[in-house]
Scaffold this motif. Structure first.
Motif, PDB file in Angstrom:
ATOM      1  N   GLU A  40      61.523  48.577  41.687  1.00 28.24           N
ATOM      2  CA  GLU A  40      61.034  49.946  42.145  1.00 28.24           C
ATOM      3  C   GLU A  40      60.412  50.903  41.156  1.00 28.24           C
ATOM      4  OE1 GLU A  40      62.789  53.082  45.310  1.00 28.24           O
ATOM      5  OE2 GLU A  40      63.981  52.197  43.858  1.00 28.24           O
ATOM      6  N   LYS A  41      61.022  51.170  40.021  1.00 28.25           N
ATOM      7  CA  LYS A  41      60.761  52.144  39.148  1.00 28.25           C
ATOM      8  C   LYS A  41      59.512  51.786  38.605  1.00 28.25           C
ATOM      9  CE  LYS A  41      63.047  50.417  34.935  1.00 28.25           C
ATOM     10  NZ  LYS A  41      63.792  50.747  33.765  1.00 28.25           N
ATOM     11  N   ASP A  42      59.136  50.507  38.222  1.00 27.05           N
ATOM     12  CA  ASP A  42      57.806  50.169  37.709  1.00 27.05           C
ATOM     13  C   ASP A  42      56.749  50.467  38.842  1.00 27.05           C
ATOM     14  OD1 ASP A  42      59.051  49.013  35.469  1.00 27.05           O
ATOM     15  OD2 ASP A  42      59.368  47.028  36.222  1.00 27.05           O
ATOM     16  N   MET A  43      56.847  50.005  40.106  1.00 25.84           N
ATOM     17  CA  MET A  43      55.951  50.230  41.051  1.00 25.84           C
ATOM     18  C   MET A  43      55.749  51.895  41.142  1.00 25.84           C
ATOM     19  SD  MET A  43      57.017  47.892  44.234  1.00 25.84           S
ATOM     20  CE  MET A  43      58.773  48.064  44.123  1.00 25.84           C
ATOM     21  N   ILE A  44      56.777  52.802  41.041  1.00 30.16           N
ATOM     22  CA  ILE A  44      56.836  54.130  41.294  1.00 30.16           C
ATOM     23  C   ILE A  44      55.795  54.826  39.888  1.00 30.16           C
ATOM     24  CG2 ILE A  44      57.949  56.204  41.018  1.00 30.16           C
ATOM     25  CD1 ILE A  44      60.074  55.124  42.689  1.00 30.16           C
ATOM     26  N   ALA A  45      56.062  54.057  38.877  1.00 31.40           N
ATOM     27  CA  ALA A  45      55.339  54.576  37.717  1.00 31.40           C
ATOM     28  C   ALA A  45      53.988  54.168  37.578  1.00 31.40           C
ATOM     29  CB  ALA A  45      55.978  53.869  36.167  1.00 31.40           C
ATOM     30  N   ALA A  46      53.666  52.829  38.218  1.00 31.53           N
ATOM     31  CA  ALA A  46      52.220  52.643  38.463  1.00 31.53           C
ATOM     32  C   ALA A  46      51.452  53.328  39.635  1.00 31.53           C
ATOM     33  CB  ALA A  46      52.209  51.135  38.854  1.00 31.53           C
ATOM     34  N   VAL A  47      52.118  53.755  40.699  1.00 28.33           N
ATOM     35  CA  VAL A  47      51.563  54.587  41.605  1.00 28.33           C
ATOM     36  C   VAL A  47      51.359  56.208  40.962  1.00 28.33           C
ATOM     37  CG1 VAL A  47      52.041  55.944  43.809  1.00 28.33           C
ATOM     38  CG2 VAL A  47      52.673  53.538  43.682  1.00 28.33           C
ATOM     39  N   LYS A  48      52.067  56.640  40.212  1.00 28.37           N
ATOM     40  CA  LYS A  48      51.887  57.991  39.454  1.00 28.37           C
ATOM     41  C   LYS A  48      50.830  58.043  38.754  1.00 28.37           C
ATOM     42  CE  LYS A  48      56.760  59.671  39.329  1.00 28.37           C
ATOM     43  NZ  LYS A  48      57.919  59.867  38.494  1.00 28.37           N
ATOM     44  N   VAL A  58      70.668  53.051  42.427  1.00 34.72           N
ATOM     45  CA  VAL A  58      70.486  52.016  42.862  1.00 34.72           C
ATOM     46  C   VAL A  58      68.964  51.554  42.289  1.00 34.72           C
ATOM     47  CG1 VAL A  58      69.335  51.225  45.208  1.00 34.72           C
ATOM     48  CG2 VAL A  58      71.195  52.867  45.184  1.00 34.72           C
ATOM     49  N   LYS A  59      69.193  50.132  42.114  1.00 36.09           N
ATOM     50  CA  LYS A  59      67.787  49.394  41.668  1.00 36.09           C
ATOM     51  C   LYS A  59      67.293  48.650  42.734  1.00 36.09           C
ATOM     52  CE  LYS A  59      68.697  49.438  36.609  1.00 36.09           C
ATOM     53  NZ  LYS A  59      68.921  48.551  35.518  1.00 36.09           N
ATOM     54  N   THR A  60      65.972  48.731  42.988  1.00 34.90           N
ATOM     55  CA  THR A  60      65.617  47.833  43.847  1.00 34.90           C
ATOM     56  C   THR A  60      64.337  46.830  43.514  1.00 34.90           C
ATOM     57  OG1 THR A  60      65.783  49.831  45.585  1.00 34.90           O
ATOM     58  CG2 THR A  60      64.239  47.930  46.192  1.00 34.90           C
ATOM     59  N   TYR A  61      64.549  45.676  43.828  1.00 31.18           N
ATOM     60  CA  TYR A  61      63.748  44.728  43.172  1.00 31.18           C
ATOM     61  C   TYR A  61      62.975  43.985  44.356  1.00 31.18           C
ATOM     62  CZ  TYR A  61      66.215  45.022  38.651  1.00 31.18           C
ATOM     63  OH  TYR A  61      66.708  45.447  37.554  1.00 31.18           O
ATOM     64  N   VAL A  62      61.744  43.689  44.266  1.00 29.03           N
ATOM     65  CA  VAL A  62      60.973  42.919  45.264  1.00 29.03           C
ATOM     66  C   VAL A  62      60.738  41.463  44.343  1.00 29.03           C
ATOM     67  CG1 VAL A  62      58.880  42.714  46.763  1.00 29.03           C
ATOM     68  CG2 VAL A  62      60.003  44.945  46.287  1.00 29.03           C
ATOM     69  N   GLN A  63      61.075  40.397  45.257  1.00 29.73           N
ATOM     70  CA  GLN A  63      60.918  39.382  44.731  1.00 29.73           C
ATOM     71  C   GLN A  63      60.107  38.398  45.639  1.00 29.73           C
ATOM     72  OE1 GLN A  63      65.091  37.810  43.979  1.00 29.73           O
ATOM     73  NE2 GLN A  63      65.060  38.518  42.069  1.00 29.73           N
ATOM     74  N   TYR A  64      59.078  37.670  45.341  1.00 28.42           N
ATOM     75  CA  TYR A  64      58.467  37.055  46.254  1.00 28.42           C
ATOM     76  C   TYR A  64      57.603  36.077  45.361  1.00 28.42           C
ATOM     77  CZ  TYR A  64      54.943  35.579  49.854  1.00 28.42           C
ATOM     78  OH  TYR A  64      54.235  35.158  50.706  1.00 28.42           O
ATOM     79  N   MET A  65      57.692  34.636  45.448  1.00 28.80           N
ATOM     80  CA  MET A  65      56.861  33.513  45.123  1.00 28.80           C
ATOM     81  C   MET A  65      57.000  33.627  43.651  1.00 28.80           C
ATOM     82  SD  MET A  65      54.989  32.099  47.849  1.00 28.80           S
ATOM     83  CE  MET A  65      53.654  31.167  47.080  1.00 28.80           C
ATOM     84  N   GLY A  66      58.189  33.548  43.063  1.00 26.63           N
ATOM     85  CA  GLY A  66      58.528  33.751  41.524  1.00 26.63           C
ATOM     86  C   GLY A  66      58.234  35.010  40.887  1.00 26.63           C
ATOM     87  N   ARG A  67      57.939  35.954  41.651  1.00 30.18           N
ATOM     88  CA  ARG A  67      57.453  37.246  40.987  1.00 30.18           C
ATOM     89  C   ARG A  67      58.468  38.341  41.186  1.00 30.18           C
ATOM     90  NH1 ARG A  67      51.440  39.291  40.840  1.00 30.18           N
ATOM     91  NH2 ARG A  67      52.451  40.767  39.735  1.00 30.18           N
ATOM     92  N   GLU A  68      58.802  39.031  40.505  1.00 33.07           N
ATOM     93  CA  GLU A  68      59.836  40.047  40.574  1.00 33.07           C
ATOM     94  C   GLU A  68      59.401  41.424  40.100  1.00 33.07           C
ATOM     95  OE1 GLU A  68      64.155  39.617  39.777  1.00 33.07           O
ATOM     96  OE2 GLU A  68      63.590  40.895  38.249  1.00 33.07           O
ATOM     97  N   VAL A  69      59.291  42.391  40.852  1.00 24.92           N
ATOM     98  CA  VAL A  69      58.915  43.834  40.442  1.00 24.92           C
ATOM     99  C   VAL A  69      60.142  44.732  40.734  1.00 24.92           C
ATOM    100  CG1 VAL A  69      57.194  45.603  40.748  1.00 24.92           C
ATOM    101  CG2 VAL A  69      56.427  43.247  41.024  1.00 24.92           C
ATOM    102  N   ALA A  86      50.467  43.798  46.086  1.00 24.22           N
ATOM    103  CA  ALA A  86      50.027  45.030  46.217  1.00 24.22           C
ATOM    104  C   ALA A  86      51.216  45.914  46.744  1.00 24.22           C
ATOM    105  CB  ALA A  86      48.771  45.283  46.915  1.00 24.22           C
ATOM    106  N   VAL A  87      50.881  47.277  46.123  1.00 28.14           N
ATOM    107  CA  VAL A  87      51.792  48.281  46.907  1.00 28.14           C
ATOM    108  C   VAL A  87      50.826  49.502  47.073  1.00 28.14           C
ATOM    109  CG1 VAL A  87      53.560  50.273  46.051  1.00 28.14           C
ATOM    110  CG2 VAL A  87      53.586  47.840  45.000  1.00 28.14           C
ATOM    111  N   TYR A  88      50.970  49.794  48.360  1.00 26.47           N
ATOM    112  CA  TYR A  88      50.245  50.904  49.224  1.00 26.47           C
ATOM    113  C   TYR A  88      51.120  52.166  48.919  1.00 26.47           C
ATOM    114  CZ  TYR A  88      47.208  47.249  50.582  1.00 26.47           C
ATOM    115  OH  TYR A  88      46.201  46.057  50.508  1.00 26.47           O
ATOM    116  N   TYR A  89      50.330  53.411  48.665  1.00 22.97           N
ATOM    117  CA  TYR A  89      51.188  54.562  48.972  1.00 22.97           C
ATOM    118  C   TYR A  89      50.606  55.769  49.417  1.00 22.97           C
ATOM    119  CZ  TYR A  89      47.855  55.747  45.022  1.00 22.97           C
ATOM    120  OH  TYR A  89      46.718  55.871  44.257  1.00 22.97           O
ATOM    121  N   VAL A  90      51.619  56.440  49.625  1.00 15.17           N
ATOM    122  CA  VAL A  90      50.956  57.848  50.248  1.00 15.17           C
ATOM    123  C   VAL A  90      51.798  58.987  49.624  1.00 15.17           C
ATOM    124  CG1 VAL A  90      50.969  59.238  52.323  1.00 15.17           C
ATOM    125  CG2 VAL A  90      50.718  56.873  52.562  1.00 15.17           C
ATOM    126  N   VAL A  91      51.108  59.755  48.942  1.00 17.81           N
ATOM    127  CA  VAL A  91      51.681  60.765  48.062  1.00 17.81           C
ATOM    128  C   VAL A  91      51.591  62.295  48.804  1.00 17.81           C
ATOM    129  CG1 VAL A  91      51.616  62.062  45.909  1.00 17.81           C
ATOM    130  CG2 VAL A  91      51.340  59.544  46.049  1.00 17.81           C
TER     131      VAL A  91
END
Length: 147
Positions: free
Chosen positions: A97-105, A84-95, A132-137
């Motif tokens: 999921e794996k990129d978000m996880i890498a940034a959180v790590k 599964v690949k998850t993308y978040v698209q909003y106002m012309g931007r796309e991120v 922004a991505v808020y996280y809880v580890v």
């Protein structure tokens, strides 16, 4: 020679019992078995050694049973995990999921001075309007990453 006659008479006995059991009822079947048994005893001149014949057959069947037991049971095929690949698209931007996880790590290891191997769980809360991505580890450490 006695064992050959015994084997032949046993086959004949089974055939006779089968024929009588299909033509007549169960009471007649028992009587037919007795008649065939008496005829078998009269035709064989030597005493019948059925125990010896059975013992000779036993090792063969025992070997088959142990061979069946030793055969490994087939394991059910492992279920394939769906990619599964998850993308978040909003106002012309796309991120992704794996990129978000890498940034959180990366952010978490710098902020808390721990190793990536210490991570047991990550909960992500994506707020596209804030970028922004808020996280809880591990259920305790919290933070945010801008994307």
């Amino acid at each position: 020679m006695a064992t050959k006659k015994t084997a032949e008479t046993k086959v004949d006995e089974k055939k006779a019992v089968k024929k009588t059991s299909t033509n007549v009822g169960t009471a007649a079947t028992a009587a037919a078995k007795e008649t065939v048994k008496e005829a078998t005893e009269k035709t064989s001149s030597a005493p019948v050694k059925t125990a010896a014949v059975k013992k000779a057959d036993e090792p063969k069947t025992a070997e088959k049973k142990t061979a069946q037991k030793k055969a490994p049971a087939k394991k059910p095929a492992a279920k394939k995990e769906i990619k599964v690949k998850t993308y978040v698209q909003y106002m012309g931007r796309e991120v992704e999921e794996k990129d978000m996880i890498a940034a959180v790590k990366k952010s978490w290891t710098k902020a808390f001075g721990k190793k990536v191997a210490d991570i047991k769980s990550i909960d992500l809360y994506v707020k596209p309007e804030e970028g922004a991505v808020y996280y809880v580890v591990n259920g305790t450490d919290t933070g945010s990453v801008a994307y």
